[in-house]
Design a protein around this motif. Structure first.
Motif, PDB file in Angstrom:
ATOM      1  N   ALA A 219       0.830  -1.216   0.000  1.00 19.31           N
ATOM      2  CA  ALA A 219       0.000   0.000   0.000  1.00 19.31           C
ATOM      3  C   ALA A 219       0.863   1.265   0.000  1.00 19.31           C
ATOM      4  O   ALA A 219       0.573   2.231  -0.720  1.00 19.31           O
ATOM      5  CB  ALA A 219      -0.921   0.002   1.216  1.00 19.31           C
ATOM      6  N   LEU A 220       1.952   1.251   0.799  1.00 19.63           N
ATOM      7  CA  LEU A 220       2.843   2.421   0.855  1.00 19.63           C
ATOM      8  C   LEU A 220       3.499   2.685  -0.494  1.00 19.63           C
ATOM      9  O   LEU A 220       3.521   3.822  -0.984  1.00 19.63           O
ATOM     10  CB  LEU A 220       3.913   2.198   1.926  1.00 19.63           C
ATOM     11  CG  LEU A 220       4.983   3.302   2.047  1.00 19.63           C
ATOM     12  CD1 LEU A 220       4.362   4.607   2.539  1.00 19.63           C
ATOM     13  CD2 LEU A 220       6.110   2.871   2.979  1.00 19.63           C
ATOM     14  N   LEU A 222       2.511   1.698  -3.488  1.00 21.54           N
ATOM     15  CA  LEU A 222       1.499   2.114  -4.473  1.00 21.54           C
ATOM     16  C   LEU A 222       1.125   3.576  -4.262  1.00 21.54           C
ATOM     17  O   LEU A 222       0.953   4.333  -5.228  1.00 21.54           O
ATOM     18  CB  LEU A 222       0.252   1.228  -4.367  1.00 21.54           C
ATOM     19  CG  LEU A 222       0.394  -0.187  -4.939  1.00 21.54           C
ATOM     20  CD1 LEU A 222      -0.762  -1.072  -4.508  1.00 21.54           C
ATOM     21  CD2 LEU A 222       0.502  -0.157  -6.464  1.00 21.54           C
ATOM     22  N   MET A 223       1.027   3.997  -2.996  1.00 24.79           N
ATOM     23  CA  MET A 223       0.716   5.395  -2.696  1.00 24.79           C
ATOM     24  C   MET A 223       1.829   6.316  -3.213  1.00 24.79           C
ATOM     25  O   MET A 223       1.558   7.336  -3.856  1.00 24.79           O
ATOM     26  CB  MET A 223       0.557   5.576  -1.182  1.00 24.79           C
ATOM     27  CG  MET A 223       0.156   6.982  -0.767  1.00 24.79           C
ATOM     28  SD  MET A 223       0.195   7.201   1.025  1.00 24.79           S
ATOM     29  CE  MET A 223       1.909   7.660   1.262  1.00 24.79           C
ATOM     30  N   LEU A 224       3.084   5.936  -2.967  1.00 26.58           N
ATOM     31  CA  LEU A 224       4.223   6.764  -3.388  1.00 26.58           C
ATOM     32  C   LEU A 224       4.354   6.808  -4.907  1.00 26.58           C
ATOM     33  O   LEU A 224       4.665   7.848  -5.482  1.00 26.58           O
ATOM     34  CB  LEU A 224       5.520   6.229  -2.768  1.00 26.58           C
ATOM     35  CG  LEU A 224       5.647   6.356  -1.244  1.00 26.58           C
ATOM     36  CD1 LEU A 224       6.883   5.625  -0.754  1.00 26.58           C
ATOM     37  CD2 LEU A 224       5.701   7.820  -0.823  1.00 26.58           C
ATOM     38  N   ASP A 225       4.115   5.659  -5.555  1.00 22.15           N
ATOM     39  CA  ASP A 225       4.294   5.594  -7.004  1.00 22.15           C
ATOM     40  C   ASP A 225       3.167   6.288  -7.765  1.00 22.15           C
ATOM     41  O   ASP A 225       3.398   6.880  -8.819  1.00 22.15           O
ATOM     42  CB  ASP A 225       4.379   4.127  -7.455  1.00 22.15           C
ATOM     43  CG  ASP A 225       5.819   3.674  -7.614  1.00 22.15           C
ATOM     44  OD1 ASP A 225       6.611   4.001  -6.706  1.00 22.15           O
ATOM     45  OD2 ASP A 225       6.146   3.022  -8.612  1.00 22.15           O
ATOM     46  N   LYS A 226       1.951   6.198  -7.227  1.00 21.11           N
ATOM     47  CA  LYS A 226       0.787   6.709  -7.963  1.00 21.11           C
ATOM     48  C   LYS A 226       0.275   8.051  -7.427  1.00 21.11           C
ATOM     49  O   LYS A 226      -0.622   8.649  -8.025  1.00 21.11           O
ATOM     50  CB  LYS A 226      -0.352   5.675  -7.914  1.00 21.11           C
ATOM     51  CG  LYS A 226      -0.025   4.394  -8.673  1.00 21.11           C
ATOM     52  CD  LYS A 226       0.070   4.668 -10.163  1.00 21.11           C
ATOM     53  CE  LYS A 226       0.720   3.550 -10.926  1.00 21.11           C
ATOM     54  NZ  LYS A 226       0.986   3.905 -12.323  1.00 21.11           N
ATOM     55  N   ALA A 242      -3.130   5.115   1.815  1.00 21.70           N
ATOM     56  CA  ALA A 242      -2.496   5.710   3.000  1.00 21.70           C
ATOM     57  C   ALA A 242      -3.061   5.092   4.281  1.00 21.70           C
ATOM     58  O   ALA A 242      -2.294   4.737   5.190  1.00 21.70           O
ATOM     59  CB  ALA A 242      -2.705   7.224   3.008  1.00 21.70           C
ATOM     60  N   VAL A 243      -4.374   4.936   4.348  1.00 16.46           N
ATOM     61  CA  VAL A 243      -5.012   4.353   5.543  1.00 16.46           C
ATOM     62  C   VAL A 243      -4.560   2.909   5.732  1.00 16.46           C
ATOM     63  O   VAL A 243      -4.178   2.496   6.843  1.00 16.46           O
ATOM     64  CB  VAL A 243      -6.554   4.436   5.424  1.00 16.46           C
ATOM     65  CG1 VAL A 243      -7.222   3.616   6.529  1.00 16.46           C
ATOM     66  CG2 VAL A 243      -7.014   5.883   5.474  1.00 16.46           C
ATOM     67  N   VAL A 244      -4.566   2.139   4.637  1.00 14.64           N
ATOM     68  CA  VAL A 244      -4.135   0.727   4.703  1.00 14.64           C
ATOM     69  C   VAL A 244      -2.668   0.643   5.147  1.00 14.64           C
ATOM     70  O   VAL A 244      -2.305  -0.198   5.982  1.00 14.64           O
ATOM     71  CB  VAL A 244      -4.334   0.032   3.336  1.00 14.64           C
ATOM     72  CG1 VAL A 244      -3.673  -1.351   3.326  1.00 14.64           C
ATOM     73  CG2 VAL A 244      -5.817  -0.098   3.019  1.00 14.64           C
ATOM     74  N   ALA A 245      -1.821   1.533   4.600  1.00 14.91           N
ATOM     75  CA  ALA A 245      -0.391   1.523   4.942  1.00 14.91           C
ATOM     76  C   ALA A 245      -0.181   1.821   6.427  1.00 14.91           C
ATOM     77  O   ALA A 245       0.576   1.121   7.112  1.00 14.91           O
ATOM     78  CB  ALA A 245       0.368   2.532   4.087  1.00 14.91           C
TER      79      ALA A 245
END
Length: 517
Positions: A219-220, A222-226, A242-245
């Motif tokens: 999740a982290l 994917l958040m950073l990349d997208k 972000a919440v999942v991470a």
């Protein structure tokens, strides 16, 4: 469970040289692959009939899977052994590289890239472990100097090599070139190190810890990349990631700290040198990598540089690094590594300050000069910080420590890239709005510029577009200067962090015994 081996002597002469080359080639191939596809994305997307945005999943899938696999190195090493795991990792990397080149469509390519990223995870930490076991205690610094060169130069060589292969051959060859290199590295490593296998034990599988790791790291990443592409927290998907991470990370911490056989040994962070060294390495690498990404972006988008020319601006960074690294490696055991690391951060700060003085009129040689100087900082960066991070550790914990510190470094690199490119564009948008105020109707310079452009044959709309282009160029120039200046300040701040670590005599003594278990 295999019986613990007696302490093995370091390798000698040509055997050590060949072993070092094999391990370095595997590491170089791995790190190169994380950046080589970047410049080939337009060609890959076009060839497979998808949009460039969909094409970025070629990068994202590798990064996510790799980030999950790296911290598992310590646990996998206990079950399989250092040598077997490293050779298996290299051979699987070769296989997945070949499959990536053969991929008939984007979905298949993304799946193979994710698999490639996962099997690549243990390669970098274990190359570090095996290299340290090959050298006598007094030369452990030299081993780390060789390792650091491959880790630092590969991200810079990747775009250069990827661009050349895509332009002159075809994009599948950015994956096919791994096949001969990987096979040779795996064969030589097995021949030299097979009798130096580490002890193994059947450690229970921490299934819940593993699942939580996959969830929060995935999740982290994917958040950073997208994030930038989806406009960060304006997107429900990014908020969900972000919440999942965060929730996943909290549960992961609680579980791993109470589990008898954790999948990641978080107790390493109780050691002052480990957390101080890892943090300094990670933040320093994050800032360094962010600037490696940002500089060619600015040169290509706003200074009229081609991809090859922008790559050439970054290439000379290796010159002084190659010259100075052996000296650092030989002397790091006799000098307090904190002084060397502090010197690296001072030089990095000076380089960033030099870049913060760039303007749209700056010529090629002036842009090149800080890159050459940066080679000095790179030589003094990795070796002392790895020395600090791994100091005082028992040999059997080296693989886990190396995996965990490399995980924090890789994640920091991803965060640095995301944060810097987002800040760069946001600050440029703000500066564009401010500059537009200065060129509105009624201002004499703006009226004169419009008149001159129209006198040269442009229509009124064309003249306005030309002025807007100049304003955009200047807005991004100011934003670029700010990012470089902020990077300089961050490097200065990191000097204090280095001095939180304690100095040990012959800091890498225990690390140098890494292969002796």
């Amino acid at each position: 469970m295999s019986a613990p081996q007696a302490v093995l002597p370091p390798l000698q002469g040509s055997t050590r040289l060949v072993g070092t080359l094999a391990l370095s080639a595997a590491t170089f191939m791995n790190v190169l692959d994380s950046s080589i596809a970047n410049v080939s994305l337009p060609a890959i997307s076009g060839d497979l009939g998808v949009s460039p945005v969909q094409g970025t999943w070629v990068i994202t899938s590798f990064a996510v899977a790799n980030a999950i696999a790296v911290p598992l190195t310590g646990w996998l090493t206990q079950r399989l052994g250092t040598v077997r795991l490293f050779v298996a990792s290299v051979l699987l990397f070769v296989l997945t590289s070949w499959l990536c080149g053969l991929a008939p469509n984007m979905t298949t390519l993304i799946a193979f890239r994710a698999l490639q990223g996962f099997v690549a995870g243990p390669m970098i930490p274990l190359s570090q472990t095996l290299l340290l076991s090959s050298y006598p205690r007094a030369k452990a610094g030299s081993a780390m100097a060789i390792w650091s060169m491959t880790t630092l130069l590969a991200p810079i060589m990747g775009p250069l090599l990827g661009g050349w292969i895509t332009d002159n051959i075809s994009w599948p060859w950015i994956f096919y070139i791994n096949v001969p290199v990987g096979l040779a590295a795996a064969a030589l490593t097995w021949i030299i190190y097979r009798d130096r296998e580490s002890a193994t034990r059947k450690v229970p599988i921490d299934a819940i810890g593993l699942a939580l790791l996959v969830i929060w790291v995935g999740a982290l990443q994917l958040m950073l990349d997208k994030g930038k592409e989806l406009d960060w927290f304006h997107s429900p998907l990014i908020i969900a990631f972000a919440v999942v991470a965060v929730v996943g990370f909290v549960y992961f911490l609680v579980w791993e700290l109470t589990e008898e056989h954790p999948v990641v040994d978080l107790s390493l962070f109780k050691l002052r040198n480990f957390w101080a060294g890892s943090l300094a390495t990670s933040v320093g690498y994050g800032v360094f990598f962010a600037n490696v990404v940002l500089l060619p972006l600015w040169l290509q988008q706003f200074m009229g540089y081609t991809a090859t020319l922008a790559g050439l601006v970054l290439a000379p960074v290796g010159l002084l690094a190659i010259v100075l690294s052996p000296m650092v490696g030989l002397t790091v055991g006799r000098v307090d590594p904190r002084w060397y690391a502090s010197f690296a951060f001072v030089v990095f700060a000076a380089v960033m300050w030099m870049r913060s003085q760039f303007t749209v009129q700056t010529d090629f040689m002036t842009i090149l000069l800080p890159t050459v100087v940066q080679g000095v900082a790179m030589a003094f960066f990795f070796v002392p910080l790895v020395t600090i991070t791994l100091s005082g550790l028992e040999p059997e914990r080296i693989a886990a420590a190396s995996g965990l510190s490399n995980f924090t470094r890789i994640t920091a690199g991803a965060m640095g890239t995301s944060i810097s490119t987002t800040l760069w564009e946001n600050r440029a948008a703000m500066h564009h709005a401010e500059l537009v105020e200065a060129v509105r109707y009624g201002r004499l310079p703006a009226e004169q510029a419009l008149t001159q452009l129209q006198a040269s044959g442009m229509s009124h709309e064309q003249a306005l577009a030309a002025i807007n282009q100049l304003v955009t160029q200047q807005a991004f120039m100011i934003s670029t200067q700010e990012i470089f200046y902020a990077s300089a300040l961050l490097f200065v701040a990191l000097i204090g962090l280095v001095w939180l670590a304690r100095h040990r005599d012959s800091a890498v003594d225990s690390a140098a015994a890494a292969g002796a278990h």
